[in-house]
Design a protein around this motif. Structure first.
Motif, PDB file in Angstrom:
ATOM      1  N   ARG A  10       2.664  -1.502  11.193  1.00  0.00           N
ATOM      2  CA  ARG A  10       1.827  -1.463   9.891  1.00  0.00           C
ATOM      3  C   ARG A  10       2.655  -1.991   8.793  1.00  0.00           C
ATOM      4  O   ARG A  10       2.272  -2.477   7.904  1.00  0.00           O
ATOM      5  CB  ARG A  10       1.115  -0.092   9.870  1.00  0.00           C
ATOM      6  CG  ARG A  10       0.068  -0.099   8.810  1.00  0.00           C
ATOM      7  CD  ARG A  10      -0.304   1.482   8.487  1.00  0.00           C
ATOM      8  NE  ARG A  10       0.766   2.329   8.187  1.00  0.00           N
ATOM      9  CZ  ARG A  10       0.517   3.646   7.800  1.00  0.00           C
ATOM     10  NH1 ARG A  10      -0.485   4.355   8.002  1.00  0.00           N
ATOM     11  NH2 ARG A  10       1.804   4.333   7.585  1.00  0.00           N
ATOM     12  N   ALA A  11       3.741  -0.990   8.478  1.00  0.00           N
ATOM     13  CA  ALA A  11       4.515  -1.639   7.483  1.00  0.00           C
ATOM     14  C   ALA A  11       5.011  -2.906   7.499  1.00  0.00           C
ATOM     15  O   ALA A  11       5.132  -3.391   6.328  1.00  0.00           O
ATOM     16  CB  ALA A  11       5.953  -0.485   7.443  1.00  0.00           C
ATOM     17  N   ASP A  12       5.424  -3.529   8.618  1.00  0.00           N
ATOM     18  CA  ASP A  12       5.564  -5.080   8.679  1.00  0.00           C
ATOM     19  C   ASP A  12       4.670  -5.860   8.191  1.00  0.00           C
ATOM     20  O   ASP A  12       4.742  -6.843   7.461  1.00  0.00           O
ATOM     21  CB  ASP A  12       6.009  -5.397  10.236  1.00  0.00           C
ATOM     22  CG  ASP A  12       7.448  -4.767  10.493  1.00  0.00           C
ATOM     23  OD1 ASP A  12       8.309  -4.202   9.470  1.00  0.00           O
ATOM     24  OD2 ASP A  12       7.871  -4.890  11.590  1.00  0.00           O
ATOM     25  N   CYS A  13       3.354  -5.386   8.619  1.00  0.00           N
ATOM     26  CA  CYS A  13       1.978  -6.066   8.006  1.00  0.00           C
ATOM     27  C   CYS A  13       1.901  -6.031   6.745  1.00  0.00           C
ATOM     28  O   CYS A  13       1.517  -7.180   6.072  1.00  0.00           O
ATOM     29  CB  CYS A  13       0.917  -5.526   9.149  1.00  0.00           C
ATOM     30  SG  CYS A  13       0.646  -6.270  10.510  1.00  0.00           S
ATOM     31  N   GLN A  14       2.061  -4.799   6.229  1.00  0.00           N
ATOM     32  CA  GLN A  14       1.777  -4.664   4.923  1.00  0.00           C
ATOM     33  C   GLN A  14       2.575  -5.334   4.147  1.00  0.00           C
ATOM     34  O   GLN A  14       2.354  -6.121   3.055  1.00  0.00           O
ATOM     35  CB  GLN A  14       1.947  -3.129   4.274  1.00  0.00           C
ATOM     36  CG  GLN A  14       0.637  -2.153   4.938  1.00  0.00           C
ATOM     37  CD  GLN A  14       0.993  -0.786   4.925  1.00  0.00           C
ATOM     38  OE1 GLN A  14       2.133  -0.565   5.258  1.00  0.00           O
ATOM     39  NE2 GLN A  14      -0.112  -0.224   4.582  1.00  0.00           N
ATOM     40  N   ALA A  50      -3.163 -11.779   9.062  1.00  0.00           N
ATOM     41  CA  ALA A  50      -2.510 -10.578   8.885  1.00  0.00           C
ATOM     42  C   ALA A  50      -3.349  -9.599   8.665  1.00  0.00           C
ATOM     43  O   ALA A  50      -3.096  -8.255   9.009  1.00  0.00           O
ATOM     44  CB  ALA A  50      -1.374 -10.936   7.832  1.00  0.00           C
ATOM     45  N   VAL A  51      -4.308  -9.611   7.708  1.00  0.00           N
ATOM     46  CA  VAL A  51      -5.040  -8.588   7.450  1.00  0.00           C
ATOM     47  C   VAL A  51      -5.908  -8.157   8.639  1.00  0.00           C
ATOM     48  O   VAL A  51      -6.375  -6.787   8.804  1.00  0.00           O
ATOM     49  CB  VAL A  51      -6.186  -9.034   5.994  1.00  0.00           C
ATOM     50  CG1 VAL A  51      -7.327  -8.116   5.825  1.00  0.00           C
ATOM     51  CG2 VAL A  51      -5.329  -9.168   4.766  1.00  0.00           C
ATOM     52  N   SER A  52      -6.362  -8.935   9.366  1.00  0.00           N
ATOM     53  CA  SER A  52      -7.415  -8.399  10.635  1.00  0.00           C
ATOM     54  C   SER A  52      -6.242  -7.671  11.428  1.00  0.00           C
ATOM     55  O   SER A  52      -6.798  -6.537  12.060  1.00  0.00           O
ATOM     56  CB  SER A  52      -7.525  -9.616  11.328  1.00  0.00           C
ATOM     57  OG  SER A  52      -8.289  -9.492  12.548  1.00  0.00           O
ATOM     58  N   GLU A  53      -5.010  -8.018  11.660  1.00  0.00           N
ATOM     59  CA  GLU A  53      -3.976  -7.200  12.442  1.00  0.00           C
ATOM     60  C   GLU A  53      -3.724  -6.033  11.820  1.00  0.00           C
ATOM     61  O   GLU A  53      -3.646  -4.841  12.534  1.00  0.00           O
ATOM     62  CB  GLU A  53      -2.698  -7.989  12.594  1.00  0.00           C
ATOM     63  CG  GLU A  53      -1.674  -7.381  13.407  1.00  0.00           C
ATOM     64  CD  GLU A  53      -0.454  -8.118  13.505  1.00  0.00           C
ATOM     65  OE1 GLU A  53       0.644  -7.468  13.929  1.00  0.00           O
ATOM     66  OE2 GLU A  53      -0.401  -9.413  13.082  1.00  0.00           O
TER      67      GLU A  53
END
Length: 152
Positions: A10-14, A50-53
């Protein structure tokens, strides 16, 4: 996948979303006759992915936190709320302590004397207790994160 691994993802996606925000801003305008550094449409497509993930991860993390007990009768979500409010409360107490312990120099007896309205030592003692409570709770949460499987 463990809950802790999902939190790292989650942190990586953010971070990825924030990087895409910056790259989009750089590509949003150009001088006439020039090309943007990157294609905004391609970046927008990457953003959507990225937002979907990120959405899926957050949903699974929230579901897991709301259904996993940290200890008897206390779910992880409740423990997280307690931890967050401990940080907030401690911050307010630290501000109070700084304000109360700020000393003013008097140059003569005719100047107004400023006194603290709270017991600074007691406030510091409470801050120390809150810091200890935070550490203990955070340790429990971290342990649960590494021992809990992420729910679908």
């Amino acid at each position: 996948m463990k809950l802790a691994e999902a939190l790292i993802l989650r942190a990586d996606c953010q971070k990825r979303v924030e990087q895409l925000r910056q790259r989009l801003a750089k590509s949003a305008q150009i001088q006439e006759g020039e090309m943007p550094p990157e294609n905004p449409q391609t970046l927008l497509a990457e953003l959507e992915t990225a937002v979907s993930e990120l959405t899926g991860l957050i949903q699974r993390i929230n579901r897991t936190n709301s259904q996993t007990e940290l200890e008897a009768g206390i779910i992880i979500s409740d423990a997280l709320a307690r931890r967050d409010t401990l940080v907030l409360k401690r911050s307010v107490y630290e501000s109070l302590m700084r304000a109360a312990s700020h000393s003013q120099n008097r140059y003569s007896r005719t100047e107004i004397k400023v006194l603290s309205t709270v017991n600074v030592a007691e406030i510091q003692s409470q801050i120390d207790r809150m810091a200890r409570d935070y550490r203990e709770l955070d340790t429990q949460i971290q342990a649960a994160n590494w021992n809990t499987e992420l729910l679908d």
